[in-house]
Structures are given as structure tokens and as C-alpha cells.
Design a protein around this motif. Structure first.
Motif, PDB file in Angstrom:
ATOM      1  N   HIS A 250       0.829  -1.216   0.000  1.00 26.27           N
ATOM      2  CA  HIS A 250       0.000   0.000   0.000  1.00 26.27           C
ATOM      3  C   HIS A 250       0.862   1.265   0.000  1.00 26.27           C
ATOM      4  O   HIS A 250       0.376   2.339  -0.314  1.00 26.27           O
ATOM      5  CB  HIS A 250      -0.894   0.018   1.237  1.00 26.27           C
TER       6      HIS A 250
ATOM      7  N   THR B 185      -3.699  -1.782  -4.804  1.00 28.03           N
ATOM      8  CA  THR B 185      -2.921  -1.461  -3.607  1.00 28.03           C
ATOM      9  C   THR B 185      -3.407  -0.157  -2.958  1.00 28.03           C
ATOM     10  O   THR B 185      -3.189   0.077  -1.785  1.00 28.03           O
ATOM     11  CB  THR B 185      -1.423  -1.341  -3.950  1.00 28.03           C
ATOM     12  N   SER B 186      -4.085   0.670  -3.762  1.00 28.23           N
ATOM     13  CA  SER B 186      -4.638   1.929  -3.254  1.00 28.23           C
ATOM     14  C   SER B 186      -5.790   2.364  -4.164  1.00 28.23           C
ATOM     15  O   SER B 186      -5.583   2.392  -5.380  1.00 28.23           O
ATOM     16  CB  SER B 186      -3.534   2.990  -3.234  1.00 28.23           C
TER      17      SER B 186
ATOM     18  N   SER C 224      -7.056   0.926  -0.475  1.00 25.79           N
ATOM     19  CA  SER C 224      -7.091  -0.376   0.194  1.00 25.79           C
ATOM     20  C   SER C 224      -7.165  -0.071   1.687  1.00 25.79           C
ATOM     21  O   SER C 224      -6.993   1.087   2.075  1.00 25.79           O
ATOM     22  CB  SER C 224      -5.847  -1.191  -0.185  1.00 25.79           C
TER      23      SER C 224
ATOM     24  N   GLN D  39      -5.297  -0.094   4.157  1.00 22.06           N
ATOM     25  CA  GLN D  39      -4.217   0.718   4.739  1.00 22.06           C
ATOM     26  C   GLN D  39      -3.993   2.023   3.971  1.00 22.06           C
ATOM     27  O   GLN D  39      -3.156   2.827   4.367  1.00 22.06           O
ATOM     28  CB  GLN D  39      -2.917  -0.085   4.752  1.00 22.06           C
ATOM     29  N   ALA D  40      -4.731   2.206   2.884  1.00 24.91           N
ATOM     30  CA  ALA D  40      -4.601   3.430   2.072  1.00 24.91           C
ATOM     31  C   ALA D  40      -6.002   3.921   1.710  1.00 24.91           C
ATOM     32  O   ALA D  40      -6.441   3.780   0.572  1.00 24.91           O
ATOM     33  CB  ALA D  40      -3.784   3.142   0.812  1.00 24.91           C
TER      34      ALA D  40
END
Ligand code: MTE
Ligand code: CO
Length: 421
Positions: A91, A301-302, A304, A306-307
Motif C-alpha cells: 500500500h 494497492t490503493s 485499500s 491501509q490506504a
């Protein structure tokens, strides 16, 4: 429904308005008072005072403000740190290359500490001339440079029975992609002279686990590398210093680290790692064995968990895709849990059996979305849904889960790991 933002519709003005809105939103209350003196037209402290001199940091480290970009572990996952795993912070990264210090680690017997001058690689078995190479011997041979992904067969393994871990780092972080420098394994085997009826090689590590795997000779002679550098510098201890095997597109387990021995034979050895482990138990009670290839897979990954999404309006969706069968040719994105698909933009180099970076720019009005990505490779293979995968593999397996990941984007911008039917 959110519509894709194509180049014509995303005016520069619209984007700048969004960016200014974010800056103003971030500087609230006390923070605004402190920061105000740093913002143009004022002159910040870092401009008024001399900075740290050259050479203070013999080996550079990231900015102290980038504390989020670190490997993380899941303590309850394994009994001991010596046989465990840390995860790549996907992330927090962009592009296709994983920085060496952020590559996930997977060890079965801890990190072997090998003195490079004492390092030896032995090639024996069904060969004309058994050979032993020092590290200097390997460095004197012609070199190859290749960028490849390495994915552990157990990546996403916790997700077979439903959404489990809330972060792309944990669901997909057993993958990294770096540039390797080393010697082609074919060259080493040719020097030893492989017997005509040889069919397999055994690769063994010099760590306390002496981890070993059987690899078909055809793969060994095709594209494997005996590597000693990663992203230009010598391999990190945790990645197999001073020498590891690179087996492009195949499950991480066969990429033997701290490589000490290659034995040539005419059949597989049926080691622990290819019988009790790294086999895929099916509904029938039978297990798939020697399932080496990592099928095409992708993940956003984004945004997500954590992001999360920080603002409405212009947003950049980004992720990674990879295939063990060759090049990625296309990545599709869905914002509605797989009902409608649009093609993402791949940016940056596209290499064989390497990660590619994709983007999808869109306007977000704050409504709930179900984000998915779907990779396609040059063989025509399309990343399956998790349900489609379960139909053929059941849920007994830990390994080879390349199903489509769903992230639920909530109106408050938070993102959660979910599954859609
Ligand atoms: N090689 C040795 N000698 N010992 C190990 O424990 N782990 C394997 C493989 N090679 C292992 C090994 C597994 S399961 C994986 S996924 C990869 O190394 C992980 O490589 P990395 O730690 O560089 O990410
Ligand atoms: Co592994």
C-alpha cells in the motif's frame, strides 16, 4: 454510479481544485497555526537553517516521515520468528520495483549468516564433472540482469474461506519484484556437463532448514538464474546472501536461498516441501503436486484498507499485476463488485514474469463502491473470481489463491476487505 474519468473529462482545473481542497482540509486547528509559518509565501525553518552534512548517513535511510512503509508480521500466524513471514507494504509503494529493505521475507529456519569467502556452491549427481564454485568464481562468469516477481505459494492463503486480513500488506504482501544479477543456471550446468538421461535437479539451501526442492531440468536450463545481486547491491541476508536461486514465474518456495548444492538426477526427490507442504489438497482427497507456476493475479494497492480515500472528486486507483506464464497484457477494473469492467492504464515497463503497475483515474462522489481488479496474461489466461477458483480447488488448500480481491470503499473513505457473491 461513478463514471470513469477519461482524459477529456478530467480538466486540469478540476484536478487542481481537488488538490487545493485536500491541503486546506489537512491543515486544521493547532496544526494550521504551526504549519502556517512554513507555507509559502513564508519561509520555512528548513530553508532558514543549514541541513545535515554529506556523509553522515553512510547507508541512506528513508525520511523519518515515511514510517508507514515497513515490513510487518502477523504474530499469531506462526509459532516462532525463525519459521515465519514478514509482509511487503504494498500500500505504501508505487512503480514495479520493491526496495530491498521492504521485500517480504519467508524463512523456515531463520536467516543463515554466511561469510562470502567461505561460500561454496556444489554441482554434482548425474554430471560428467562435479564442480564447486566460490562466490568469486560466480562473479567471474558472464552476467545476466532480469526483473522478476517472486510470490510465495501461500500468498493470500488465509483468504480461501472468506475475507480475513484487513490490509493489502497481509492479503497480498508475500510478493516482491526486483532486478537480479547473476549467472544463468544453464551455463553452470553446461560447465558440469549434464548426463543425457538427467531430468531433474535438487536445489538445497545452506540455512538451518536446509530447505530443498526438486525442479525439472527443462526449467533449470530455460531461464533460472544463480543470483547474487538484487537491485544492484549484493543480496540482503534475508533474501539469501550471498547466493539464491531465481526461478522466474514459479512459486517462491523453489527460489532456494543461501544456495549450497545443486544435484542432478533422473527423478524428483519428493522432499518435505513437495509432499507434506506445497501440495494442494482437493475436494476428492487427492492433492495436486508440483504446481510450480504462479497464475496471473492482480490487486488494488490503493485505495485499500491501509490506504483509504482521503477526498472526494479526482482519485487515483492503483495496483500491481503479475503472471508466472509470461507478460501481463491487460488489467480490468470494476467499481461495482464485478458487474461492469473497464480497462486500466498500465504505466511503466512490462517485463516477462514481472510485476506491472496499473492506474485508473476516477471521480468519486462519496458513494460506496466495491473495487476489484482482474489481470490477463499473454497466454489468454484471465484471473478467476474466488468462487470460480473454489469450485475447482475447494477450500482445503492454502496455496495458489489467485482469486479476484474485493475492497469495499465506504462513504467515509475507509476501505474494508470483503467478498461479493
Ligand atoms: N530457501 C531456504 N534456504 N530456506 C527457506 O526457508 N523459503 C522459501 C524460499 N527459499 C526458504 C528458501 C519460500 S517459502 C519463499 S516464499 C521464498 O524463499 C521467500 O523469499 P524471500 O524471503 O526473499 O521473500
Ligand atoms: Co513461500
Amino acid at each position: 454510479m461513478i463514471e470513469p474519468t477519461d482524459k477529456k473529462r478530467t480538466s486540469r482545473r478540476k484536478f487542481l481544485v481537488g488538490a487545493a481542497g485536500l491541503a486546506a482540509g489537512a491543515a486544521t486547528g493547532a496544526a494550521r497555526a504551526d504549519n502556517a509559518k512554513n507555507l509559502p509565501p513564508d519561509v520555512a525553518d528548513w530553508t532558514r537553517n543549514l541541513g545535515e552534512g554529506v556523509g553522515v548517513r553512510a547507508y541512506g535511510q528513508p525520511s523519518k516521515y515515511e514510517k508507514d512503509a515497513v515490513r510487518r508480521t502477523v504474530p499469531w500466524l506462526t509459532a516462532t520468528p525463525e519459521s515465519s513471514v514478514s509482509f511487503t507494504p504494498l500500500h505504501a509503494l508505487d512503480g514495479i520495483i520493491t526496495p530491498n529493505g521492504l521485500c517480504f521475507e519467508r524463512h523456515h529456519g531463520g536467516i543463515a549468516e554466511i561469510e562470502p569467502s567461505d561460500y561454496r556452491l556444489m554441482i554434482h549427481g548425474m554430471v560428467d564433472k562435479p564442480l564447486t564454485f566460490t562466490l568469486d568464481d560466480l562473479k567471474r562468469l558472464p552476467r545476466v540482469n532480469k526483473i522478476h516477481f517472486l510470490e510465495c505459494a501461500a500468498n493470500s492463503g488465509m483468504e480461501w474461506r472468506g475475507a480475513q486480513l484487513n490490509g493489502v500488506q497481509y492479503t497480498h504482501g508475500m510478493v516482491h519484484c526486483v532486478q537480479y544479477t547473476g549467472v544463468s543456471l544453464k551455463l553452470l550446468l553446461e560447465q558440469a556437463g549434464v548426463k543425457a538421461n538427467a531430468k531433474w535437479i535438487l536445489a538445497e539451501g545452506g540455512d538451518a532448514a536446509a530447505m530443498n526442492r526438486s525442479i525439472p531440468l527443462a526449467k533449470a536450463l530455460n531461464d533460472c538464474i544463480v543470483a547474487y545481486r538484487s537491485n544492484g547491491e549484493m543480496l540482503r541476508p534475508e533474501q539469501g546472501y550471498p547466493v539464491r536461486l531465481v526461478v522466474p514465474g514459479w512459486e517462491g518456495n523453489v527460489w532456494v536461498k543461501w544456495l549450497r548444492r545443486l544435484k542432478v538426477g533422473d527423478q524428483p526427490w519428493f522432499t518435505r516441501e513437495e509432499t507434506s507442504k506445497y501440495t494442494d489438497l482437493l475436494e476428492s482427497g487427492k492433492a495436486r503436486q508440483f504446481t510450480f507456476v504462479m497464475d496471473a493475479k492482480s490487486v488494488i494497492t490503493s485505495p485499500s484498507p491501509q490506504a483509504p480515500c482521503k477526498q472526494k472528486g479526482f482519485n487515483i486507483l492503483s495496483g500491481l499485476a503479475w503472471s508466472g506464464r509470461g507478460k501481463i497484457v491487460r488489467v480490468d477494473i470494476s467499481l461495482d463488485g464485478g458487474r461492469n469492467w473497464r480497462t486500466a492504464r498500465i504505466d511503466g515497463p512490462v517485463f516477462d514474469k514481472a510485476c506491472v503497475r496499473f492506474y485508473y483515474e476516477f471521480d468519486w462522489n462519496g458513494e460506496a463502491l466495491l473495487l476489484q481488479s482482474r489481470a490477463m496474461d499473454e497466454t489468454g489466461y484471465v484471473q478467476p473470481s474466488k468462487d470460480a477458483l473454489r469450485k475447482i480447488r475447494s477450500v482445503n488448500s492454502i496455496y495458489h489463491n489467485n482469486g479476484i480481491q474485493t475492497w469495499a470503499l465506504k462513504p467515509d473513505g475507509e476501505v474494508e476487505n470483503v467478498e461479493v457473491g
